[in-house]
Design an enzyme around this catalytic site. Structure first.
Site, mmCIF file in Angstrom:
data_model
loop_
_atom_site.group_PDB
_atom_site.id
_atom_site.type_symbol
_atom_site.label_atom_id
_atom_site.label_comp_id
_atom_site.label_asym_id
_atom_site.label_seq_id
_atom_site.Cartn_x
_atom_site.Cartn_y
_atom_site.Cartn_z
ATOM 1 N N LYS A 257 0.769 -1.127 -0.030
ATOM 2 C CA LYS A 257 0.027 -0.019 0.082
ATOM 3 C C LYS A 257 0.954 1.220 -0.087
ATOM 4 O O LYS A 257 1.720 1.399 0.793
ATOM 5 C CB LYS A 257 -0.851 -0.027 1.299
ATOM 6 N N THR B 51 -5.374 12.717 6.766
ATOM 7 C CA THR B 51 -3.813 12.907 7.222
ATOM 8 C C THR B 51 -3.606 13.804 8.104
ATOM 9 O O THR B 51 -3.157 13.597 9.458
ATOM 10 C CB THR B 51 -2.872 13.141 6.091
ATOM 11 N N LYS C 152 5.115 2.037 8.532
ATOM 12 C CA LYS C 152 3.988 2.793 8.937
ATOM 13 C C LYS C 152 2.647 1.984 8.870
ATOM 14 O O LYS C 152 1.939 2.139 10.075
ATOM 15 C CB LYS C 152 3.592 3.816 7.909
ATOM 16 N N ASN D 184 -2.683 19.624 1.040
ATOM 17 C CA ASN D 184 -3.859 19.172 1.665
ATOM 18 C C ASN D 184 -3.830 18.761 3.088
ATOM 19 O O ASN D 184 -4.531 18.965 3.871
ATOM 20 C CB ASN D 184 -4.185 17.908 0.761
ATOM 21 N N SER E 251 -7.511 5.132 4.217
ATOM 22 C CA SER E 251 -7.524 4.223 2.914
ATOM 23 C C SER E 251 -7.756 2.875 3.124
ATOM 24 O O SER E 251 -8.324 2.132 2.271
ATOM 25 C CB SER E 251 -6.029 4.452 2.364
ATOM 26 N N LYS F 70 5.392 2.378 -2.725
ATOM 27 C CA LYS F 70 5.293 3.818 -3.060
ATOM 28 C C LYS F 70 5.219 3.815 -4.851
ATOM 29 O O LYS F 70 6.085 3.032 -5.209
ATOM 30 C CB LYS F 70 6.274 4.557 -2.497
#
Ligand code: GLU
Length: 433
Positions: free
Chosen positions: A70, A190, A94, A221, A359, A106
């Site tokens: 992810k 986030t 994470k 954001n 997510s 990523k």
């Protein structure tokens, strides 16, 4: 130089210390030493003027022991194989820190998206998915937004995947627009998660929001939603910056009108609402990026890119607490210098996990077809990040280590446990009779 897709030397030596602290099996060290899969792709894009440009893109799947990999897709001119590999490693840690059933990945495209028209950006987003289509999937690897890639980009990417597959597969990409199977609460996740971690830290330290002055580096954001929610909760946001400049007002700024103005004009200015419209207020001072980082504030929020604080400026940082919303905003050397100066760092692998937590909730909703209210999503986000933060705080205290070390101990322990369940040298060397 090794050609293996490895993380940079600094991150390598930090993780080595974690391995020693945990006494993990040699097998785990070997498996975590480099990415499981790394791909570089060329993406040809027809530009509006008829010319063809070929962009370079990457997808790195670092480790999938705990689940499908992810991680976001970054659009930036500085994206490189090395950067994407580091970011994929941090995603692995994470996801384990907050105990999600995911490994880490990523993606990135080397491009300045601000230079592209909307149609060019759509073609590039779809081209990227055509290039990596067979590497991703809801049980394999699930992209999401990252720097400069938003819900619209995710919508195009999910649609391109669906067109190739000739079926709807919403769970292949998260961070989609709500109308296209996205989750309520994902856009602000986030920033919200980061504020939760700060609140928990503040209440442990017996500090009220009103006592804390905050400077935010990076008004994208995540930085915006953090600043907006922190302002609502009573914290004083005294400075904000974006790639073009920074503003400071010791009396405090209201992030909302500043954000709206920035979106209209691409300019960062202190704004207040006058007679229901936005009008300029001249109280805020324009300062440089460096001055923002070096302000005498209680909390410095790093919400831009990697390496904002390095050994050059670490000694000039006056904030007492650093909240890492960006991935890797403090270099390892600077980390040590700040720790020596008594600065508390609330680390990225915990602080910015709100995005991937929601997510995961989006992925669950896509797979079940059962969609939840914003309140339900927020409650689940708060619960998960709160639990992980408390565990990190407790471990840091019990083992007398930094919060970053504590977070890595939590994450690596979970990854090592999963790997050990597949058998290690000790297991295979044991006699079965
Ligand atoms: N790009 C975000 C991160 O670095 C979110 C990743 C995701 O939602 O998969 O955590």
């Amino acid at each position: 130089m090794s050609t293996r897709p490895e993380i940079e030397a600094d991150a390598q030596s930090f993780i080595e210390r974690i391995f020693e602290h945990l006494n993990v099996a040699e097998d785990v060290r070997q498996r975590l030493a480099c990415a499981k899969f790394s791909a570089q792709v060329s993406i040809p894009v027809r530009m509006d003027d008829g010319t063809l440009e070929v962009f370079q893109g990457w997808r790195v799947q670092y480790d999938d022991t705990r689940g499908p990999t992810k991680g976001g897709v970054r659009l930036h001119p500085k994206v490189s194989a090395a950067e994407v590999t580091d970011l994929s490693f941090w995603m692995t840690i994470k996801c384990a820190v907050v105990d999600l059933p995911f490994g880490g990945a990523k993606g990135g495209i080397c491009v300045d998206p601000k230079r592209l028209s909307r149609l060019e950006l759509e073609r590039l987003s779809r081209g990227y998915i055509r290039a990596i289509h067979d590497l991703i999937g809801p049980d394999r690897d699930i992209p999401a937004p990252d720097v400069n890639s938003n819900a619209t980009v995710m919508g195009w990417m999910a649609d391109e995947y669906a067109q190739i597959e000739r079926r709807q597969v919403p769970a292949v990409i998260t961070g989609k627009p709500i109308g296209l199977g996205g989750s309520a609460g994902r856009v602000a996740a986030t920033g919200r998660g980061a504020l939760q971690v700060l609140q928990l830290w503040a209440s442990r330290e017996d500090k009220s929001p009103q006592q804390l002055r905050i400077a935010v580096q990076g008004f994208g954001n995540a930085g915006y939603h953090f600043a907006r929610l922190a302002h609502q909760a009573g914290y004083r946001i005294v400075a904000l910056s974006d790639s073009k400049g920074a503003i400071y007002d010791k009396a405090g700024l209201d992030p909302q009108p500043i954000w709206e103005h920035k979106n209209q004009t691409r300019e960062l200015k202190d704004m207040v609402y006058c007679d229901e419209s936005v009008c300029e207020q001249s109280k805020a001072e324009r300062i440089s990026h460096e001055e923002l980082l070096e302000l005498d504030v209680d909390v410095l929020v790093l919400a831009a890119l990697e390496d904002a604080i390095d050994d050059d400026n670490a000694e000039r940082i006056k904030a007492k607490v650093i909240l890492e919303i960006a991935n890797g905003p403090v270099t390892r050397k600077a980390d040590q210098l700040l720790a020596d100066a008594g600065v508390v760092i609330l680390p990225d692998v915990l602080v910015n996990a709100g995005g991937v937590i929601v997510s995961h909730l989006e992925w669950v909703q896509n797979r079940t077809g059962d969609y939840w209210s914003e309140e339900t999503v927020e409650q689940r986000l708060d619960e998960r990040i709160g639990k992980a933060a408390e565990a990190c705080f407790a471990r840091a205290e019990a083992e007398q280590v930094s919060l970053r070390t504590a977070a890595y101990l939590q994450g690596v322990e979970r990854i090592a446990d999963a790997m050990s369940n597949q058998g290690t040298r000790t297991y295979f060397n044991a006699r079965s009779d």
